[in-house]
Scaffold this motif. Structure first.
Motif, PDB file in Angstrom:
ATOM      1  N   GLU A 134       7.647 -66.967   0.944  1.00 17.46           N
ATOM      2  CA  GLU A 134       6.377 -66.293   0.689  1.00 17.46           C
ATOM      3  C   GLU A 134       6.489 -64.780   0.877  1.00 17.46           C
ATOM      4  OE1 GLU A 134       2.459 -65.645  -0.316  1.00 17.46           O
ATOM      5  OE2 GLU A 134       3.694 -67.446  -0.565  1.00 17.46           O
ATOM      6  N   ALA A 135       7.242 -64.338   1.891  1.00 19.06           N
ATOM      7  CA  ALA A 135       7.371 -62.902   2.143  1.00 19.06           C
ATOM      8  C   ALA A 135       7.994 -62.184   0.954  1.00 19.06           C
ATOM      9  CB  ALA A 135       8.204 -62.671   3.397  1.00 19.06           C
ATOM     10  N   GLU A 136       9.058 -62.769   0.390  1.00 21.58           N
ATOM     11  CA  GLU A 136       9.718 -62.135  -0.748  1.00 21.58           C
ATOM     12  C   GLU A 136       8.860 -62.236  -2.014  1.00 21.58           C
ATOM     13  OE1 GLU A 136      11.585 -64.016   1.530  1.00 21.58           O
ATOM     14  OE2 GLU A 136      12.209 -62.069   2.324  1.00 21.58           O
ATOM     15  N   THR A 137       8.138 -63.339  -2.161  1.00 21.21           N
ATOM     16  CA  THR A 137       7.224 -63.463  -3.303  1.00 21.21           C
ATOM     17  C   THR A 137       6.157 -62.385  -3.259  1.00 21.21           C
ATOM     18  OG1 THR A 137       7.570 -65.865  -3.409  1.00 21.21           O
ATOM     19  CG2 THR A 137       5.607 -65.001  -4.500  1.00 21.21           C
ATOM     20  N   GLN A 138       5.629 -62.113  -2.067  1.00 22.77           N
ATOM     21  CA  GLN A 138       4.627 -61.061  -1.927  1.00 22.77           C
ATOM     22  C   GLN A 138       5.222 -59.687  -2.222  1.00 22.77           C
ATOM     23  OE1 GLN A 138       2.846 -61.429   1.949  1.00 22.77           O
ATOM     24  NE2 GLN A 138       1.732 -63.303   1.428  1.00 22.77           N
ATOM     25  N   GLN A 139       6.465 -59.462  -1.805  1.00 27.85           N
ATOM     26  CA  GLN A 139       7.115 -58.189  -2.105  1.00 27.85           C
ATOM     27  C   GLN A 139       7.278 -57.995  -3.608  1.00 27.85           C
ATOM     28  OE1 GLN A 139      10.750 -58.387   0.315  1.00 27.85           O
ATOM     29  NE2 GLN A 139       9.959 -56.670   1.519  1.00 27.85           N
ATOM     30  N   ILE A 140       7.679 -59.051  -4.298  1.00 29.17           N
ATOM     31  CA  ILE A 140       7.837 -58.964  -5.747  1.00 29.17           C
ATOM     32  C   ILE A 140       6.485 -58.709  -6.406  1.00 29.17           C
ATOM     33  CG2 ILE A 140       8.536 -60.227  -7.822  1.00 29.17           C
ATOM     34  CD1 ILE A 140      10.533 -61.748  -6.023  1.00 29.17           C
ATOM     35  N   GLY A 141       5.443 -59.363  -5.901  1.00 30.98           N
ATOM     36  CA  GLY A 141       4.105 -59.122  -6.419  1.00 30.98           C
ATOM     37  C   GLY A 141       3.655 -57.689  -6.191  1.00 30.98           C
ATOM     38  N   LEU A 167      11.897 -49.397  -4.172  1.00 33.49           N
ATOM     39  CA  LEU A 167      12.251 -49.704  -2.786  1.00 33.49           C
ATOM     40  C   LEU A 167      11.775 -51.103  -2.392  1.00 33.49           C
ATOM     41  CD1 LEU A 167      11.437 -46.265  -1.108  1.00 33.49           C
ATOM     42  CD2 LEU A 167      13.693 -47.192  -1.668  1.00 33.49           C
ATOM     43  N   THR A 168      10.564 -51.459  -2.817  1.00 31.46           N
ATOM     44  CA  THR A 168      10.009 -52.772  -2.476  1.00 31.46           C
ATOM     45  C   THR A 168      10.816 -53.890  -3.111  1.00 31.46           C
ATOM     46  OG1 THR A 168       7.780 -51.845  -2.284  1.00 31.46           O
ATOM     47  CG2 THR A 168       7.953 -54.222  -2.588  1.00 31.46           C
ATOM     48  N   LEU A 169      11.137 -53.740  -4.386  1.00 28.61           N
ATOM     49  CA  LEU A 169      11.882 -54.778  -5.093  1.00 28.61           C
ATOM     50  C   LEU A 169      13.333 -54.845  -4.632  1.00 28.61           C
ATOM     51  CD1 LEU A 169      10.384 -54.285  -8.661  1.00 28.61           C
ATOM     52  CD2 LEU A 169       9.871 -56.098  -7.021  1.00 28.61           C
ATOM     53  N   GLU A 170      13.895 -53.703  -4.239  1.00 27.35           N
ATOM     54  CA  GLU A 170      15.257 -53.709  -3.718  1.00 27.35           C
ATOM     55  C   GLU A 170      15.327 -54.446  -2.386  1.00 27.35           C
ATOM     56  OE1 GLU A 170      19.406 -52.740  -3.176  1.00 27.35           O
ATOM     57  OE2 GLU A 170      18.046 -53.263  -4.802  1.00 27.35           O
ATOM     58  N   ARG A 171      14.317 -54.277  -1.539  1.00 28.46           N
ATOM     59  CA  ARG A 171      14.285 -55.019  -0.275  1.00 28.46           C
ATOM     60  C   ARG A 171      14.210 -56.520  -0.539  1.00 28.46           C
ATOM     61  NH1 ARG A 171      11.065 -50.588   1.626  1.00 28.46           N
ATOM     62  NH2 ARG A 171       9.146 -51.674   0.990  1.00 28.46           N
ATOM     63  N   ALA A 172      13.373 -56.911  -1.483  1.00 30.94           N
ATOM     64  CA  ALA A 172      13.277 -58.335  -1.824  1.00 30.94           C
ATOM     65  C   ALA A 172      14.607 -58.851  -2.370  1.00 30.94           C
ATOM     66  CB  ALA A 172      12.164 -58.547  -2.848  1.00 30.94           C
ATOM     67  N   LEU A 199      15.042 -59.033 -10.770  1.00 30.40           N
ATOM     68  CA  LEU A 199      15.047 -57.983  -9.755  1.00 30.40           C
ATOM     69  C   LEU A 199      16.188 -56.996  -9.981  1.00 30.40           C
ATOM     70  CD1 LEU A 199      14.250 -60.044  -6.533  1.00 30.40           C
ATOM     71  CD2 LEU A 199      12.734 -58.453  -7.717  1.00 30.40           C
ATOM     72  N   SER A 200      17.378 -57.511 -10.275  1.00 31.77           N
ATOM     73  CA  SER A 200      18.524 -56.629 -10.511  1.00 31.77           C
ATOM     74  C   SER A 200      18.296 -55.734 -11.718  1.00 31.77           C
ATOM     75  CB  SER A 200      19.796 -57.460 -10.708  1.00 31.77           C
ATOM     76  OG  SER A 200      20.135 -58.148  -9.523  1.00 31.77           O
ATOM     77  N   GLU A 201      17.754 -56.298 -12.785  1.00 34.05           N
ATOM     78  CA  GLU A 201      17.531 -55.502 -13.990  1.00 34.05           C
ATOM     79  C   GLU A 201      16.483 -54.427 -13.758  1.00 34.05           C
ATOM     80  OE1 GLU A 201      16.434 -56.059 -18.732  1.00 34.05           O
ATOM     81  OE2 GLU A 201      16.863 -57.817 -17.492  1.00 34.05           O
ATOM     82  N   ALA A 240      20.979 -62.213   0.618  1.00 31.91           N
ATOM     83  CA  ALA A 240      21.447 -62.708   1.921  1.00 31.91           C
ATOM     84  C   ALA A 240      21.162 -64.190   2.061  1.00 31.91           C
ATOM     85  CB  ALA A 240      20.773 -61.919   3.039  1.00 31.91           C
ATOM     86  N   ARG A 241      20.035 -64.621   1.516  1.00 29.98           N
ATOM     87  CA  ARG A 241      19.677 -66.048   1.578  1.00 29.98           C
ATOM     88  C   ARG A 241      20.691 -66.891   0.823  1.00 29.98           C
ATOM     89  NH1 ARG A 241      14.822 -68.645   2.676  1.00 29.98           N
ATOM     90  NH2 ARG A 241      14.560 -70.687   1.704  1.00 29.98           N
ATOM     91  N   MET A 242      21.222 -66.348  -0.273  1.00 29.20           N
ATOM     92  CA  MET A 242      22.180 -67.097  -1.083  1.00 29.20           C
ATOM     93  C   MET A 242      23.588 -67.059  -0.498  1.00 29.20           C
ATOM     94  SD  MET A 242      20.678 -68.569  -3.652  1.00 29.20           S
ATOM     95  CE  MET A 242      22.017 -68.866  -4.814  1.00 29.20           C
TER      96      MET A 242
END
Length: 209
Positions: free
Chosen positions: A116-123, A71-76, A28-30, A82-84
């Motif tokens: 699941e929410a973040e997985t869907q965002q990455i998808g 924008l989508t990947l940055e939100r994820a 995601l960062s890259e 934050a989770r970490m």
């Protein structure tokens, strides 16, 4: 080259099904940093007549898909960060009760998990980058293609393809971390509560995948 590809395929086969959380964060960062770099900061291609970064001259529809992906990947990425680094605050506001309970019961499994929410965002980010790559290919046959020199278009093409492939591999990594294996409970009991594991307990030995 053939041996290298075969070795990589063997490594991928061994890794299939195992959660490697760091691959999601790094991917995601890259992706986000590369998009921003090629849009605003990267110098023009060698031999190019343009003085602008490569992605600054993308066709409008391609640029729109690319921005939506960013924008989508940055939100994820921000949610997973934050989770970490602030799990207590995240667990207190998140509606998923099972996720909060997982944090209290098994912090290691909580940190490894990609919700699941973040997985869907990455998808969705992957689909946006795939759309951008396809739109760029289609733009090769429009009258506006000649407005950008060939060196810049080559760099745009390869950049979009690389981002699409990285997004796909990041998405697959996120899927593999949707339900990671439980961690060693005694380790986290010692780490968080300072309690020594019981001698002879089934979980006193380090668990390996």
């Amino acid at each position: 080259e053939t041996q290298r590809i075969a070795a990589q395929q063997q490594l991928d086969a061994l890794r299939e099904g195992f959660c490697e959380r760091w691959r999601v964060d790094d991917g995601l960062s890259e992706i986000v940093n590369t998009i921003r770099d090629l849009r605003f900061e990267s110098p023009p291609s060698a031999g190019s007549s343009s003085r602008m970064p490569p992605f600054a001259t993308l066709p409008p529809d391609v640029a729109e898909s690319l921005q939506h992906a960013e924008l989508t990947l940055e939100r994820a990425r921000m949610r997973l960060s934050a989770r970490m680094y602030n799990p207590e605050a995240l667990a207190s506001v998140r509606a998923d009760i099972a996720d909060r309970n997982l944090y209290r019961r098994d912090p290691g499994q909580f940190f490894a998990k990609i919700p699941e929410a973040e997985t869907q965002q990455i998808g969705q980010g992957y689909m946006d980058l795939k759309a951008a790559s396809n739109q760029f290919e289609d733009s090769e046959f429009t009258d506006a293609a000649h407005l950008v020199d060939s060196m810049t278009r080559q760099r745009q093409k390869y950049g979009l393809e690389a981002l699409r492939e990285l997004a796909f591999s990041t998405y697959r990594s996120a899927q593999r971390c949707s339900n990671p294996k439980a961690s060693n409970p005694d380790f986290y009991r010692f780490f968080w509560e300072g309690k020594e594991p019981e001698i002879g307990s089934k979980s006193s030995a380090i668990q390996t995948a």
